[in-house]
Structure formats: C-alpha cells, structure tokens
Design an enzyme around this catalytic site. Sequence first.
Site, PDB file in Angstrom:
ATOM      1  N   GLU A 135      64.768 -25.303  -7.028  1.00  0.00           N
ATOM      2  CA  GLU A 135      63.702 -24.470  -6.471  1.00  0.00           C
ATOM      3  C   GLU A 135      62.376 -25.227  -6.405  1.00  0.00           C
ATOM      4  O   GLU A 135      61.619 -25.088  -5.442  1.00  0.00           O
ATOM      5  CB  GLU A 135      63.539 -23.178  -7.281  1.00  0.00           C
ATOM      6  CG  GLU A 135      64.692 -22.192  -7.115  1.00  0.00           C
ATOM      7  CD  GLU A 135      64.886 -21.735  -5.674  1.00  0.00           C
ATOM      8  OE1 GLU A 135      63.957 -21.875  -4.861  1.00  0.00           O
ATOM      9  OE2 GLU A 135      65.981 -21.228  -5.365  1.00  0.00           O
TER      10      GLU A 135
ATOM     11  N   TYR B  90      57.055 -16.829  -6.084  1.00  0.00           N
ATOM     12  CA  TYR B  90      58.343 -17.030  -5.419  1.00  0.00           C
ATOM     13  C   TYR B  90      59.382 -17.600  -6.376  1.00  0.00           C
ATOM     14  O   TYR B  90      60.493 -17.077  -6.520  1.00  0.00           O
ATOM     15  CB  TYR B  90      58.240 -17.948  -4.192  1.00  0.00           C
ATOM     16  CG  TYR B  90      59.604 -18.483  -3.849  1.00  0.00           C
ATOM     17  CD1 TYR B  90      60.552 -17.649  -3.274  1.00  0.00           C
ATOM     18  CD2 TYR B  90      59.999 -19.762  -4.250  1.00  0.00           C
ATOM     19  CE1 TYR B  90      61.855 -18.086  -3.056  1.00  0.00           C
ATOM     20  CE2 TYR B  90      61.294 -20.209  -4.043  1.00  0.00           C
ATOM     21  CZ  TYR B  90      62.209 -19.367  -3.442  1.00  0.00           C
ATOM     22  OH  TYR B  90      63.498 -19.785  -3.261  1.00  0.00           O
TER      23      TYR B  90
ATOM     24  N   ASP C 208      60.009 -15.813   0.274  1.00  0.00           N
ATOM     25  CA  ASP C 208      59.606 -17.156   0.686  1.00  0.00           C
ATOM     26  C   ASP C 208      59.365 -17.138   2.199  1.00  0.00           C
ATOM     27  O   ASP C 208      59.348 -16.070   2.822  1.00  0.00           O
ATOM     28  CB  ASP C 208      60.674 -18.179   0.310  1.00  0.00           C
ATOM     29  CG  ASP C 208      61.878 -18.073   1.233  1.00  0.00           C
ATOM     30  OD1 ASP C 208      62.173 -16.965   1.682  1.00  0.00           O
ATOM     31  OD2 ASP C 208      62.505 -19.104   1.513  1.00  0.00           O
TER      32      ASP C 208
ATOM     33  N   CYS D 186      68.229 -16.961  11.835  1.00  0.00           N
ATOM     34  CA  CYS D 186      66.912 -16.385  12.154  1.00  0.00           C
ATOM     35  C   CYS D 186      65.847 -17.469  12.030  1.00  0.00           C
ATOM     36  O   CYS D 186      64.901 -17.370  11.264  1.00  0.00           O
ATOM     37  CB  CYS D 186      66.615 -15.220  11.208  1.00  0.00           C
ATOM     38  SG  CYS D 186      65.256 -14.170  11.753  1.00  0.00           S
TER      39      CYS D 186
ATOM     40  N   CYS E 173      70.298 -14.860  17.589  1.00  0.00           N
ATOM     41  CA  CYS E 173      70.427 -13.419  17.361  1.00  0.00           C
ATOM     42  C   CYS E 173      71.849 -12.893  17.603  1.00  0.00           C
ATOM     43  O   CYS E 173      72.285 -11.953  16.940  1.00  0.00           O
ATOM     44  CB  CYS E 173      69.441 -12.659  18.230  1.00  0.00           C
ATOM     45  SG  CYS E 173      67.707 -13.016  17.827  1.00  0.00           S
TER      46      CYS E 173
END
Length: 342
Positions: free
Chosen positions: A41, A124, A142, A194, A201
């Site tokens: 992370e 986050y 995020d 996305c 889509c």
Amino acid sequence: MRDDLTAALLTWYDGHARDLPWRVPPGSGRRPDPYRVWLSEIMLQQTTVAAVRAYFLRFTEIWPTVTDLAAAEDTEVMGAWAGLGYYARARNLLKCARVVASEHGGRFPDTEAGLLTLPGIGPYTAAAIAAIAFDRPAVVVDGNVERVMARLRRIETPLPAAKAPIRAAMAELTPDRRPGDYAQAVMDLGATICTPKSPGCMLCPWRDACAARLAGVAETLPVKAPKKAKPTRRGLLYLARRGDTWLLEQRPDEGLLGGMLAFPTSDWSEAPTPAPPALADWYELGEVRHTFTHFHLILTVLAADRPGPPSRGAFAPLDPSTLPTVFRKAHALMTKRHGTGD
DNA sequence: CAACCGTGGAG
DNA sequence: TCTCCAAGGTT
C-alpha cells in the site's frame, strides 16, 4: 439494491481479480500478511502496479518481515527505494517499521484508528490495511474509488469538494462480509474497466446501474480542477570521479529527494542560467533534463576526472541504481562519454 | 487547504 | 513532444 450491487461486484472480482504478489486469491478465506499489505500500500501510493511489482519482490526478499526491515540501515532502504519516487515514503516506511517493531511487538495495529497513528499511513492506507489484512469493514477511498463512485452515482461536483458524497457512496456499498475483497474489487474495476479514458463500460458488472453511463457522461467524470503550468528551474551539477569513486553526498531529510544519495548541485532557481564558474580541472560535460511533480529542471553538468579536495561530499564507490533518476541521468552522461565508466 | 513531493507509461 | 496521471501523506 445496495446488496445486489455489492454482490455483483464481488462475483465479478472472484473471476477477474488481478494476480498480484501481495494478494491472496479472493474468497479463499485466508488473510494476507499485514506486513506485505502495508508495504504494497505504501509503494502503491500515487504509483502504478507495473512500477511497484519489482520493488515489492525485492524488498520482501531482502526484508521478509517488518522486524527485518526495522533493523535495516537507512542507506540500504533508501538505496533500494531509489527510482520509485516520493522518497518521504521510504523515510516514513522505516520510521513506521521501527515503531511497529519496538512499540507493537512486531505486529501491526489491527484497527483503522491504530494504523492511522503510524508514520506514512493516512486515511486511505489505514482503511485499506484494516479492510484487506484484518477484515474490518473500513470505507476505502482512493483515486479509483473516486472515479468509480463519481460515475456510478453521477457526482458532477468537482474534486476535492466531491470527496464527501463520494465517501458516502462508497460507505453505503461497503459490506460487513469480505470488506477487503470489496475494496480491492472497486480498485480493480477502476484500474481495468472504469479507467480514466475510454472506460470499458460494456464489460462492467455495474453497467446497468451506472448513472453516468446511462447519461452518456462516464468519461467526463470525475471533474477535476485544472492544473497549473510547471515553471523551469536551472542549476549546476558537479560530477567528479577519482578512479572508481565518485563525489557524493546525502541530501538533507527535508524537501525534494530528501535523504537520498546525490551528486552535489547548486541551488535550482527560475533565474537565468548561472554562468558556469571557470574552475580549473572542471569542464562542461552536457545537460540533464528532468521533470518533477511541480517543475521542470535543466542541469548543466560540470565534470572533473581528478579534482582536488572537495568542499562538500566525499568520494565513494557508487552503484548508480541507488540514485534518484535525475542523478542516474547525470551519471549516464559520463558513462556514455567514457564507455562503461565504472 | 493548497502546496509540496517522483516517476514512467499511455495516448 | 507534451499532457495526463497512478492504491496519498504531510505540512
């Protein structure tokens, strides 16, 4: 309705989760090592998966546990981080590892609030570790989540004002079961379908519910404030060698490239190019161009093959892979001129 | 809250 | 070549 959306995404994730070195397979019931989740992370903050992968594998090979990392020398860790950018992350990484080792018995706090107290862990990252490593139903937001939620709920308020409604949208969909898989599912959706430009889509598990897609405005969201132009700064860089050693210094902990190994340079300013001082032993080797987050830099590289005693820094052997990229470019100038150079 | 803080890949 | 931007945090 909410549950349907969440369930549909988790089903999609079960079949489409990316295979990443810091992950365990979705739905396996196993929890990943908190140390590896934390390390990934931190590395992934504002950094692509493609760039992180090799660094993550190398770090976990050299330092398999947080206790190992806590015991490492600063220069070893900073050198291993070189090239990944945002070097405050590496300094905070070490601070955090040492706090966890010395004050928490080598185990990471298992709550969002506890994680949030540690250096380099913000809202986050605290939520992400709590959800992924400890199965807590934390609301993980995020850049991916912002984009996905802004589109799903057609939030047209510009960022950063949109953060509150985006967080509310994410909170509403975050499940009590499999919260870690859910958070990673939204991020994977944002990273692979996305996407900022040309979103896929037609492949999206949320295509029938997405307010932005239904209105034909998916690609325009989220709305962001316009960016400022980058000024150009200039300066001098001193590239000196004595045989196999190079004149090097460690940059101060604060500020740009803080704590990193470096060649000495002048200050960098937007003023006209400083006249290269006519120093004996020094010659103009060339120019290095580099772009940082908020300015362009043009450095005139002055080189010397056997200079006198330096006024700053010290001569030492050099592994160029431990330099930030701008200095690696300067080093490459010299090796290009002289052949292998080292 | 806005500025600061890296890098490399994509288009 | 140039712009955008990627799993943000700190001050």
